[in-house]
Design an enzyme around this catalytic site. Structure first.
Site, mmCIF file in Angstrom:
data_model
loop_
_atom_site.group_PDB
_atom_site.id
_atom_site.type_symbol
_atom_site.label_atom_id
_atom_site.label_comp_id
_atom_site.label_asym_id
_atom_site.label_seq_id
_atom_site.Cartn_x
_atom_site.Cartn_y
_atom_site.Cartn_z
ATOM 1 N N TRP A 25 1.036 -1.059 -0.083
ATOM 2 C CA TRP A 25 -0.443 0.227 -0.183
ATOM 3 C C TRP A 25 0.776 1.387 -0.353
ATOM 4 O O TRP A 25 0.650 1.919 -0.533
ATOM 5 C CB TRP A 25 -0.950 0.425 0.889
ATOM 6 N N TYR A 61 -3.765 1.234 -5.102
ATOM 7 C CA TYR A 61 -2.870 1.535 -4.663
ATOM 8 C C TYR A 61 -2.275 2.098 -4.896
ATOM 9 O O TYR A 61 -1.482 2.330 -5.707
ATOM 10 C CB TYR A 61 -1.982 1.049 -3.722
ATOM 11 N N TYR A 216 -3.750 -7.762 7.657
ATOM 12 C CA TYR A 216 -3.400 -6.796 7.645
ATOM 13 C C TYR A 216 -2.935 -5.635 8.954
ATOM 14 O O TYR A 216 -4.099 -5.639 9.801
ATOM 15 C CB TYR A 216 -3.483 -6.066 5.972
ATOM 16 N N LEU A 219 1.393 -4.332 12.237
ATOM 17 C CA LEU A 219 1.955 -3.836 13.647
ATOM 18 C C LEU A 219 0.813 -2.619 14.180
ATOM 19 O O LEU A 219 1.765 -1.506 14.500
ATOM 20 C CB LEU A 219 3.218 -3.446 13.622
#
Length: 331
Positions: A25, A61, A216, A219
């Protein structure tokens, strides 16, 4: 010690891929402050060299830019890549429902048969390949029956243009509709230590039906990277500036979690972020974790997470720390 990259199958497709995938992305530049093509190509090549075979992109994207960059980077290496891209966010037609606008015009959510058939050809061209391993509906379109979309995708599969079918950003009802309409091999959804709703909503269905789950934001936009402390100040158009998930209070809770994770990371000669990704990959039903990287160093760091084998005692200690420190996280 580091092991070989762990690989798993994508649903019933028989396609094996690295558990750590490269998410692209940010490489498209859109919403991430532009892109550096040379650095992005280096990141993709470094990922492949480190054993990452799964590369995930999408036309949305950067309106095709991310796909074009991925296409350049995998030239001559296509046989080492399990390529995932998407359909359903369109700017060539205004059918379906308006979703958002680029500077250049509106983007609609649309998964009608003729649009899916058109989109796959555009993606194949940009990616410089004649097949896509995993083709995913990016967002769902309430104006098109799932059976129509699935029928188009299964035709593309018979023609050899795609090898497996996935769906992203689905509700439990959407997922059941896909399963009723044909062979769905994967879903792609947000999942992390701070966002675990999937465990109740979708994972029981995907586990029962042999559907792989690609997570996705593992983190959480960097919140769980071990690099964003309570003192960090977000400036300019940083999308985290006014995000309640990044409140100082939340970052203090995450800092305490990192203190609990650091000894485990040290024992594995790993970073906290690598341990977070490795833990994510050991959660029941999470098959792959997509991690973004904008340069070769980030790509190499992410890849190592797929070569760590956490002991049962490690997973238990981390899970207890997550429950202890993140139980009342304001998200």
């Amino acid at each position: 010690m580091l092991h070989d990259m762990l690989t798993r199958k994508i649903g019933k497709s028989g396609i094996g891929a690295s558990v750590v995938g490269l998410g692209t992305w940010a490489i498209g530049g859109w919403m991430w402050g532009g892109t550096d093509e040379a650095q992005s190509i280096d990141a993709i090549k470094a990922s492949i060299d480190e054993g990452v075979s799964l590369i995930d992109t999408a036309p949305a994207y950067g309106q095709g830019l991310s796909e074009e960059i991925v296409g350049k980077a995998i030239k001559g290496r296509r046989d080492r890549v399990v390529l995932a891209t998407k359909c359903g966010l369109v700017w060539h037609t205004q059918k379906g429902n308006h979703f958002f606008s680029y500077d250049s015009g509106p983007v609609h959510r649309y998964l009608g048969r003729e649009s899916v058939v058109y989109e796959v050809e555009q993606s194949l061209k940009r990616l410089g390949t004649d097949y896509i391993d995993l083709y995913i509906t990016h967002w769902q379109d309430a104006t098109t029956p799932v059976a129509e979309t699935m029928s188009a995708l299964e035709d593309l599969k018979r023609q050899g243009k795609i090898r497996a079918i996935g769906a992203s950003n689905v509700s439990a009802d959407d997922l059941k509709a896909y399963l009723a309409a044909g062979q769905l091999d994967a879903i792609q959804e947000e999942y992390s230590m701070v966002k675990r709703g999937l465990e109740q909503s979708l994972l029981p269905i995907s586990l029962a039906n042999d559907v792989a789950t690609l997570s996705y934001s593992s983190l959480a936009l960097g919140l769980l990277s071990g690099k964003i402390g309570p003192d960090r100040v977000f400036t300019g158009d940083d999308l985290r500036k006014n995000n309640p998930r990044f409140s100082v209070d939340n970052r203090q809770k995450v800092a305490r979690l990192m203190e609990a994770i650091n000894p485990i990371a040290a024992a594995h000669k790993a970073t906290a972020a690598q341990i977070v990704i490795a833990w994510t990959l050991q959660q029941p039903g999470i098959t792959f974790a997509l991690c973004g990287a904008r340069n070769a160093d980030q790509a190499r760091e992410n890849a190592k997470a797929g070569r760590i084998r956490l002991a049962t005692t490690d997973i238990k200690a981390i899970s207890e720390a997550v429950d202890r420190h993140l139980i009342d996280l304001d998200v």
